[in-house]
Motif scaffolding. Structure first.
Motif, PDB file in Angstrom:
ATOM      1  N   UNK A  99      10.814  31.252   4.030  1.00  0.00           N
ATOM      2  CA  UNK A  99       9.780  30.226   4.182  1.00  0.00           C
ATOM      3  C   UNK A  99      10.241  29.146   5.158  1.00  0.00           C
ATOM      4  N   UNK A 100      11.468  28.701   5.015  1.00  0.00           N
ATOM      5  CA  UNK A 100      12.002  27.649   5.893  1.00  0.00           C
ATOM      6  C   UNK A 100      12.042  28.109   7.345  1.00  0.00           C
ATOM      7  N   UNK A 101      12.423  29.367   7.554  1.00  0.00           N
ATOM      8  CA  UNK A 101      12.478  29.899   8.912  1.00  0.00           C
ATOM      9  C   UNK A 101      11.081  29.967   9.530  1.00  0.00           C
ATOM     10  N   UNK A 132       2.601  34.776   5.984  1.00  0.00           N
ATOM     11  CA  UNK A 132       3.938  34.651   5.400  1.00  0.00           C
ATOM     12  C   UNK A 132       3.895  33.723   4.189  1.00  0.00           C
ATOM     13  N   UNK A 133       3.318  32.542   4.379  1.00  0.00           N
ATOM     14  CA  UNK A 133       3.234  31.583   3.279  1.00  0.00           C
ATOM     15  C   UNK A 133       2.312  32.102   2.172  1.00  0.00           C
ATOM     16  N   UNK A 171       0.859  23.422   4.175  1.00  0.00           N
ATOM     17  CA  UNK A 171       0.669  24.522   3.218  1.00  0.00           C
ATOM     18  C   UNK A 171       1.990  25.241   2.969  1.00  0.00           C
ATOM     19  N   UNK A 172       2.723  25.540   4.047  1.00  0.00           N
ATOM     20  CA  UNK A 172       4.010  26.204   3.895  1.00  0.00           C
ATOM     21  C   UNK A 172       4.988  25.380   3.076  1.00  0.00           C
ATOM     22  N   UNK A 216       7.273  39.053   3.263  1.00  0.00           N
ATOM     23  CA  UNK A 216       7.239  37.806   4.025  1.00  0.00           C
ATOM     24  C   UNK A 216       8.382  37.765   5.028  1.00  0.00           C
ATOM     25  N   UNK A 217       9.515  38.382   4.684  1.00  0.00           N
ATOM     26  CA  UNK A 217      10.641  38.437   5.612  1.00  0.00           C
ATOM     27  C   UNK A 217      10.354  39.278   6.838  1.00  0.00           C
ATOM     28  N   UNK A 218       9.686  40.406   6.651  1.00  0.00           N
ATOM     29  CA  UNK A 218       9.342  41.276   7.778  1.00  0.00           C
ATOM     30  C   UNK A 218       8.416  40.551   8.760  1.00  0.00           C
TER      31      UNK A 218
END
Length: 279
Positions: A99-101, A132-133, A171-172, A216-218
């Motif tokens: 998420x941070x990335x 992602x989020x 939102x993220x 989410x990582x992909x």
């Protein structure tokens, strides 16, 4: 008698689609590849199963959602050996780093580029980051509110009130904050062996958490690729490979059949569930 052919219905940039194709190839299973965005018979083929989603693996009258490998293996006709999953706490730590990335990379995307479409896919840069989020948020709503975990909830369609980059960044941040609060409040006592209650098959909650992390990582890997190859930018603190260790990440970042270097999708981004239904 003609032997039934295994078919995989997919679309470019779909992380689960890519994993499904790689899974079959790793197990020596030949298959017919059907990109539903280019082969208009794709979704029509799936109507007989009563679904309009990808990835789907079919052989004759049998089919499975590609997100559940044991079901895919059963349809394709081979034995499946499950991998060992990381502990939930480790997965949560990885989700926060992912998420941070994604948050950092969003800050680098110029405003005028946010609505640029991805290669071969009706999804914009803005929608990719939102996705992602949203993957993480949909998991949270499932465990906190017992909300339905549906295919439609993950279509990366932004709420109408989310208009600016700041709205998306907020939102993220909110999702990240809520994820940490949920974990510190309920994580230790959560039964991760309980049924996942998701649209794609019978899985346990531990598997849903793992999917939340690698999925989410992909897509964060795809944003990183987009910054470098499409925007010619140096990513701010590239996410380290160690974040993905222990997760069942796809080998490829975009797709094994389509190149990320090709031009943007020629149509329009999806803006509603109805847009998807009309594909």
């Amino acid at each position: 008698m003609k032997e039934e052919v295994v078919k995989v219905y997919w679309q470019p940039g779909c992380s689960s689609c890519l994993k499904t194709k790689e899974f079959l190839m790793d197990n020596g299973v030949p298959f017919k590849s059907v990109n539903v965005l280019e082969d208009k018979t794709g979704f029509k083929d799936l109507e007989r199963f009563g679904v309009k989603m990808v990835p789907i693996v079919a052989k004759g009258d049998a089919w499975a959602n590609g997100a559940v490998f044991r079901d895919v293996a059963k349809v394709a006709g081979f034995d499946y050996k499950a991998h060992k999953m990381l502990e939930p706490k480790i997965m949560v730590d990885k989700i926060i780093k992912i998420n941070e990335a994604a948050f950092r990379y969003l800050e680098q995307i110029p405003n005028e580029k946010l609505d640029t479409l991805l290669p071969g896919r009706p999804r914009s840069y803005r929608q990719l980051v939102y996705h992602i989020f949203n993957i993480q948020d949909v998991f949270l709503r499932r465990v906190e509110d017992n909300a339905l975990y549906t295919y439609e909830s993950l279509l990366s369609i932004l709420p109408k009130e989310m208009k600016t980059k700041k709205d998306l960044a907020d939102y993220g941040s909110k999702v990240r904050k809520n994820f940490l609060e949920w974990w510190h409040r309920d994580g230790v006592t959560t039964d991760f062996k309980q049924p996942g209650k998701v649209y794609y098959g019978e899985v346990i909650l531990h598997e849903v958490l793992e999917r939340t992390a690698w999925h989410s990582g992909q897509h964060t890997r795809q944003v990183l690729l987009m910054l470098k190859e499409k925007l010619n930018l140096v990513p701010n603190e590239p996410i380290e490979d160690v974040v993905f260790q222990g997760l069942p990440m796809p080998k490829n970042i975009w797709d094994n059949e389509r190149s990320f270097s090709e031009g943007s999708y020629s149509g329009q981004a999806l803006s509603s569930v109805e847009d998807f239904k009309n594909l």
